[in-house]
Design an enzyme around this catalytic site. Structure first.
Site, PDB file in Angstrom:
ATOM      1  N   CYS A  62       0.814  -1.206   0.000  1.00 35.93           N
ATOM      2  CA  CYS A  62       0.000   0.000   0.000  1.00 35.93           C
ATOM      3  C   CYS A  62       0.861   1.276   0.000  1.00 35.93           C
ATOM      4  CB  CYS A  62      -1.003  -0.027   1.137  1.00 35.93           C
ATOM      5  SG  CYS A  62      -2.379   1.120   0.886  1.00 35.93           S
TER       6      CYS A  62
ATOM      7  N   HIS B 253      -3.602  -5.395   0.663  1.00 39.12           N
ATOM      8  CA  HIS B 253      -3.094  -5.689   2.010  1.00 39.12           C
ATOM      9  C   HIS B 253      -3.044  -7.194   2.281  1.00 39.12           C
ATOM     10  CE1 HIS B 253      -2.835  -1.672   3.919  1.00 39.12           C
ATOM     11  NE2 HIS B 253      -3.671  -1.352   2.948  1.00 39.12           N
TER      12      HIS B 253
ATOM     13  N   GLU C  33      -1.070  -8.723   4.262  1.00 40.41           N
ATOM     14  CA  GLU C  33      -0.760  -9.016   5.671  1.00 40.41           C
ATOM     15  C   GLU C  33      -2.007  -9.308   6.494  1.00 40.41           C
ATOM     16  OE1 GLU C  33      -2.037  -4.809   5.978  1.00 40.41           O
ATOM     17  OE2 GLU C  33      -0.957  -6.005   4.488  1.00 40.41           O
TER      18      GLU C  33
END
Length: 265
Positions: free
Chosen positions: A119, A228, A230
């Site tokens: 990001c 994203h 993660e």
């Protein structure tokens, strides 16, 4: 494919921190999702990199680390770094992080340090390689609204899949994931305007917006994604694959670094 932290000697990965204020004091913050993904999926020992350029010197950093994880953030890269006008006052910036991270990225690639950008990290890498950013992608006709949507939802729902990406053949992502089309989450209002020099498109959204790129000249893993991963390591094979591959590159870096130190002893 499962995440693992079985490596007995972990590579050292630094995670770029944001400069924030906590109880009236300047502080450095890293969200837990990145720490968890780096430790559980990449199998790394994760430490925060302070958003303070004077806290370290680049040469010592390069000699000591095995990878860099560039995180997402509520803040934007300051437009002055890519020749754009100043943003409205309400736009959150993080000049300390800009000053810390941007000068490092090209040198890290040359030094053979693996990098994963997420990001804001994706946008930082593009700017570091001479690219520019569009501050409001959703305002252009024909573009998707890439923002996170309803803020009244529980925070974990912000990271639900929201649009497809098309994975380019022959790239890093194509080697990690067998499918050419996959859904990802999307929590950004900025996006790439002009792609930086030497960056290879790895994936695009249906509206053509670049959603992932790699550094074509890099000798090691150097990948950036706009979404994203993660936050999806428990249920998204692509998210797991990205962090596992990053961790593997970091372990190889650690072995090379230790062999060099032994040869110099």
């Amino acid at each position: 494919m499962t995440c693992t932290n079985a490596a007995s000697r972990r590579p050292l990965v630094v995670i770029a921190a944001d400069r924030i204020e906590r109880h009236g004091h300047p502080a450095h913050a890293v969200l837990h999702g990145y720490v968890r993904a780096a430790s559980e999926c990449a199998g790394a020992m994760a430490l925060g990199l302070p958003a303070e350029a004077g806290a370290f010197d680049a040469d010592s950093l390069f000699e000591s680390i095995d990878g860099l994880l560039l995180t997402g953030s509520p803040s934007n890269v300051a437009p002055e770094h890519y020749g754009a006008p100043a943003p409205p006052e309400e736009v959150l910036l993080d000049p300390a992080r800009d000053a810390t991270v941007l000068p490092l990225l090209r040198r890290l690639v040359v030094a053979g340090v693996p990098i994963l950008g997420v990001c804001r990290g994706f946008q930082e890498m593009n700017v570091a390689f001479g690219g520019t950013l569009d501050p409001a992608v959703h305002t252009h006709p024909g573009r998707l609204d890439h923002r996170e949507g309803d803020h009244a939802r529980p925070i974990e729902r912000w990271y639900d899949d929201s649009h497809d990406i098309n994975i380019a053949p022959g790239g890093v992502l194509a080697t990690l994931f067998g499918e050419r089309r996959v859904r990802v989450n999307s929590l950004h209002h900025q996006g790439i305007d002009q792609l930086g020099q030497g960056l290879r498109v790895e994936a695009t959204a249906p509206d053509g917006l670049v959603e992932a790129f790699s550094v074509a000249s890099a000798s090691v893993f150097a990948l950036a994604v706009q979404w994203h991963p993660e936050m999806r390591i428990d249920d998204c094979p692509l998210a797991k694959a990205i962090f596992i591959a990053f961790g593997a590159a970091c372990r190889q870096r650690r072995l090379r670094r230790l062999r060099l130190l032994a040869a110099q002893a």
